[in-house]
Design a protein around this motif. Structure first.
Motif, PDB file in Angstrom:
ATOM      1  N   UNK A 244       0.784  -0.888  -0.025  1.00 52.79           N
ATOM      2  CA  UNK A 244       0.144  -0.031   0.092  1.00 52.79           C
ATOM      3  C   UNK A 244       1.028   1.110   0.254  1.00 52.79           C
ATOM      4  N   UNK A 245       0.396   2.576   0.229  1.00 55.49           N
ATOM      5  CA  UNK A 245       0.708   3.694   0.460  1.00 55.49           C
ATOM      6  C   UNK A 245       1.042   4.339   1.761  1.00 55.49           C
ATOM      7  N   UNK A 246       0.457   3.417   2.473  1.00 49.70           N
ATOM      8  CA  UNK A 246       1.070   3.956   3.698  1.00 49.70           C
ATOM      9  C   UNK A 246       0.871   2.764   5.370  1.00 49.70           C
ATOM     10  N   UNK A 247       2.033   2.744   5.695  1.00 52.56           N
ATOM     11  CA  UNK A 247       1.671   1.782   7.033  1.00 52.56           C
ATOM     12  C   UNK A 247       0.993   2.495   7.920  1.00 52.56           C
ATOM     13  N   UNK A 248      -0.217   2.197   8.783  1.00 55.21           N
ATOM     14  CA  UNK A 248      -0.966   3.511  10.089  1.00 55.21           C
ATOM     15  C   UNK A 248      -1.254   2.012  11.393  1.00 55.21           C
ATOM     16  N   UNK A 249      -0.758   2.256  12.245  1.00 56.46           N
ATOM     17  CA  UNK A 249      -1.850   1.250  13.377  1.00 56.46           C
ATOM     18  C   UNK A 249      -3.658   1.513  13.343  1.00 56.46           C
ATOM     19  N   UNK A 250      -4.458   0.957  13.760  1.00 54.46           N
ATOM     20  CA  UNK A 250      -5.289   0.740  13.492  1.00 54.46           C
ATOM     21  C   UNK A 250      -5.698   2.269  14.631  1.00 54.46           C
ATOM     22  N   UNK A 251      -5.285   2.478  15.552  1.00 52.91           N
ATOM     23  CA  UNK A 251      -6.064   3.415  16.131  1.00 52.91           C
ATOM     24  C   UNK A 251      -6.091   4.848  15.442  1.00 52.91           C
ATOM     25  N   UNK A 252      -4.967   5.433  14.729  1.00 53.60           N
ATOM     26  CA  UNK A 252      -3.961   6.349  13.494  1.00 53.60           C
ATOM     27  C   UNK A 252      -5.337   6.368  13.052  1.00 53.60           C
ATOM     28  N   UNK A 253      -5.695   5.348  12.328  1.00 52.37           N
ATOM     29  CA  UNK A 253      -6.998   4.857  10.763  1.00 52.37           C
ATOM     30  C   UNK A 253      -8.238   5.911  11.632  1.00 52.37           C
ATOM     31  N   UNK A 254      -8.525   4.745  12.681  1.00 49.94           N
ATOM     32  CA  UNK A 254      -9.977   4.998  12.752  1.00 49.94           C
ATOM     33  C   UNK A 254     -10.111   6.780  13.724  1.00 49.94           C
ATOM     34  N   UNK A 255      -9.070   7.103  14.720  1.00 53.63           N
ATOM     35  CA  UNK A 255      -9.068   8.433  14.621  1.00 53.63           C
ATOM     36  C   UNK A 255      -9.222   9.680  13.525  1.00 53.63           C
ATOM     37  N   UNK A 256      -8.765   9.591  12.186  1.00 52.34           N
ATOM     38  CA  UNK A 256      -8.521  10.337  11.498  1.00 52.34           C
ATOM     39  C   UNK A 256     -10.512   9.594  10.249  1.00 52.34           C
ATOM     40  N   UNK A 257     -10.860   8.867  10.507  1.00 56.13           N
ATOM     41  CA  UNK A 257     -12.029   8.678  10.332  1.00 56.13           C
ATOM     42  C   UNK A 257     -13.292   9.402  10.954  1.00 56.13           C
ATOM     43  N   UNK A 258     -12.720   9.055  12.534  1.00 51.55           N
ATOM     44  CA  UNK A 258     -13.378  10.380  12.691  1.00 51.55           C
ATOM     45  C   UNK A 258     -13.636  11.674  12.846  1.00 51.55           C
ATOM     46  N   UNK A 259     -12.505  11.469  12.737  1.00 50.46           N
ATOM     47  CA  UNK A 259     -11.787  13.085  12.536  1.00 50.46           C
ATOM     48  C   UNK A 259     -12.513  14.313  11.039  1.00 50.46           C
ATOM     49  N   UNK A 260     -12.313  12.748  10.081  1.00 48.99           N
ATOM     50  CA  UNK A 260     -12.942  13.336   9.069  1.00 48.99           C
ATOM     51  C   UNK A 260     -14.562  12.922   8.554  1.00 48.99           C
ATOM     52  N   UNK A 261     -15.219  12.416   9.409  1.00 48.46           N
ATOM     53  CA  UNK A 261     -17.088  12.284   9.651  1.00 48.46           C
ATOM     54  C   UNK A 261     -17.399  13.363  10.450  1.00 48.46           C
ATOM     55  N   UNK A 262     -16.520  13.772  11.711  1.00 47.10           N
ATOM     56  CA  UNK A 262     -17.040  14.711  12.327  1.00 47.10           C
ATOM     57  C   UNK A 262     -17.753  14.098  13.303  1.00 47.10           C
ATOM     58  N   UNK A 263     -17.331  13.691  13.840  1.00 48.60           N
ATOM     59  CA  UNK A 263     -17.897  13.204  14.872  1.00 48.60           C
ATOM     60  C   UNK A 263     -16.548  12.868  16.261  1.00 48.60           C
ATOM     61  N   UNK A 264     -16.877  12.181  17.589  1.00 50.40           N
ATOM     62  CA  UNK A 264     -16.285  12.131  18.728  1.00 50.40           C
ATOM     63  C   UNK A 264     -15.170  10.987  19.091  1.00 50.40           C
ATOM     64  N   UNK A 265     -13.749  11.263  19.535  1.00 50.33           N
ATOM     65  CA  UNK A 265     -13.889  10.220  19.776  1.00 50.33           C
ATOM     66  C   UNK A 265     -13.927   9.097  20.889  1.00 50.33           C
ATOM     67  N   UNK A 266     -14.928   9.629  21.398  1.00 50.02           N
ATOM     68  CA  UNK A 266     -15.308   8.590  22.491  1.00 50.02           C
ATOM     69  C   UNK A 266     -15.943   8.252  21.973  1.00 50.02           C
ATOM     70  N   UNK A 267     -16.340   7.819  20.399  1.00 49.41           N
ATOM     71  CA  UNK A 267     -17.526   6.277  19.921  1.00 49.41           C
ATOM     72  C   UNK A 267     -16.258   5.695  20.237  1.00 49.41           C
ATOM     73  N   UNK A 268     -15.484   5.625  20.152  1.00 55.51           N
ATOM     74  CA  UNK A 268     -14.504   4.493  19.850  1.00 55.51           C
ATOM     75  C   UNK A 268     -14.733   3.324  21.967  1.00 55.51           C
ATOM     76  N   UNK A 269     -14.662   2.103  21.406  1.00 60.55           N
ATOM     77  CA  UNK A 269     -14.696   1.252  22.232  1.00 60.55           C
ATOM     78  C   UNK A 269     -13.639  -0.050  22.676  1.00 60.55           C
ATOM     79  N   UNK A 270     -13.188  -0.001  23.090  1.00 59.50           N
ATOM     80  CA  UNK A 270     -11.980  -1.784  23.299  1.00 59.50           C
ATOM     81  C   UNK A 270     -12.694  -2.366  23.406  1.00 59.50           C
ATOM     82  N   UNK A 271     -12.894  -3.357  22.473  1.00 64.70           N
ATOM     83  CA  UNK A 271     -13.282  -4.770  22.552  1.00 64.70           C
ATOM     84  C   UNK A 271     -11.945  -5.402  22.507  1.00 64.70           C
TER      85      UNK A 271
END
Ligand code: NAD
Ligand code: TYD
Length: 339
Positions: A244-271
């Protein structure tokens, strides 16, 4: 050139067919053999459904009579096996269909190609066959196979089977091993589309374990171009990694998604973590670039923006694929996972 593409109604197969037929002047013909499992969706091919160069056949790659008759009738110049049970978590919950499609299906296609002397065969595979890779190493095509999940083990087995047909029968087989794909039409069971979809609906975003697992993200259209490059310029009997063009930890990917969608990081839930979870994938595509001239064109930020935009504009598609079976799957994978 006539292509028999299997699994063409899925995420990557449909991108590959859209690439093949995207040029209205290309003298290509495409036959798409697809079983239309939960992951197969003809809406993914709506833009080319009426194209006279295209034929859809509803069927199973494990059905030897059907596959043989189709290859005898169509005499494709190349068989591109994209069909698979493609999700690690489903393979953990229920391995049987994974072995059936990924191993028996590959065997059935190889036998038909052997019988009818198909001039070219491409097996689409994954970097997951190398297993988890400790930094700073990255896998080239000679890296040992160390599959961790039933999914990756079935893909590794299929790769070896396909390559054995080159060695034993001198069949012109190549194997491609791509890293994690993302893009439009991605079924919302994999990390990126699941997180986009849940964020848009204000649902919790389930993070497996510490979220520090690393994946190397490849835009699906870059993958489709790489498959075509290997068919056109790759060598038979060879394996080609597609990184691919970019190696990233999952948390970074999810944070980028939340920022782009305009939703809070509190939606993340460790399972609870995935059993046998591979910590890091890392791939060298040097051979593919050197031999075919391919490079990844889509930077991760651009691809992610385009992907999120696609999900925003295609809420009916997501609602459709998330109805029915999806809810049952979601419950069985995530139901008992709270920590
Ligand atoms: P997908 O799950 O989106 O699509 C799979 C397609 O195969 C569906 O259309 C389904 O109906 C069809 N199919 C399944 N079983 C079949 C059968 N027995 N007969 C005929 N058709 C059948 O998968 P995807 O993400 O598009 O992955 C495609 C291929 O690429 C797989 O071989 C996978 O291992 C490989 N791959 C995927 C990724 C990724 O990130 N998604 C990365 C590297 C490699
Ligand atoms: P996935 O998209 O399933 O691809 P793969 O397992 O084939 O790499 O998962 C990508 C990463 O995201 C992987 O480390 C598992 C993690 N993940 C989560 O943390 N939560 C989820 O709900 C999913 C589906 C994946």
């Amino acid at each position: 050139m006539k292509f028999l593409v299997t699994g063409g109604a899925g995420f990557i197969g449909s991108a590959f067919i859209r690439l093949l037929l995207g040029d209205p002047d290309a003298s290509r013909r495409v036959v798409n053999l697809d079983k239309l499992t939960y992951a197969g969706n003809l809406e993914n091919l709506a833009t080319i459904a009426g194209d006279s160069r295209y034929r859809f056949v509803h069927g199973d790659i494990c059905d030897a009579a059907l596959v043989n008759a189709l290859v005898a009738e169509e005499k494709p110049d190349v068989i591109v096996n994209v069909a698979a049970e493609s999700h690690v978590d489903r393979s953990i919950l229920s391995p049987a269909p994974v072995f059936e499609t990924n191993l028996r299906g590959t065997f059935t296609l190889l036998e038909a190609a052997r019988t009818h002397q198909t001039p070219r065969y491409l097996q689409v595979s994954t970097d997951e066959v190398y297993g988890s890779i400790d930094p700073p190493h990255e896998a080239d095509e000679n890296y040992p196979l160390r599959a961790s999940s039933p999914y990756s083990a079935s893909k590794a087995g299929a790769d070896l089977l396909a390559l054995s047909y080159f060695v034993t029968y001198k069949m012109p087989v190549s194997v491609t091993r791509a890293s994690n794909n993302y893009g439009p039409y991605h079924f919302p069971e994999k990390l990126i589309p699941l997180m986009i979809s849940n964020a848009m609906e204000d649902k919790p975003l389930p993070i497996y374990g510490d979220g520090q697992q690393i994946r190397d993200w490849l835009y699906v259209d870059d993958h489709a171009r790489a498959i075509l490059a290997v068919i056109e310029r790759g060598r038979a009997g060879e394996i080609y990694n597609i990184g691919g063009s970019r190696a990233l930890p999952n948390l970074d990917v999810v944070r980028k998604i939340l920022a782009a969608v305009g939703k809070p990081e509190s939606l993340m839930q460790t399972v609870k973590d995935r059993p046998g979870h591979d910590r890091r994938y890392a791939l060298s595509s040097e051979k593919l670039m050197r031999e075919t001239g391919w490079t990844a064109r889509v930077a991760f930020e651009d691809g992610l923006r385009a992907t999120i935009e696609w999900y925003r504009s295609n809420t009916a598609w997501t609602a459709h694929v998330k109805s029915g079976e999806y809810q049952k799957y979601y419950q069985s994978n995530y139901g008992g996972r709270a920590v």
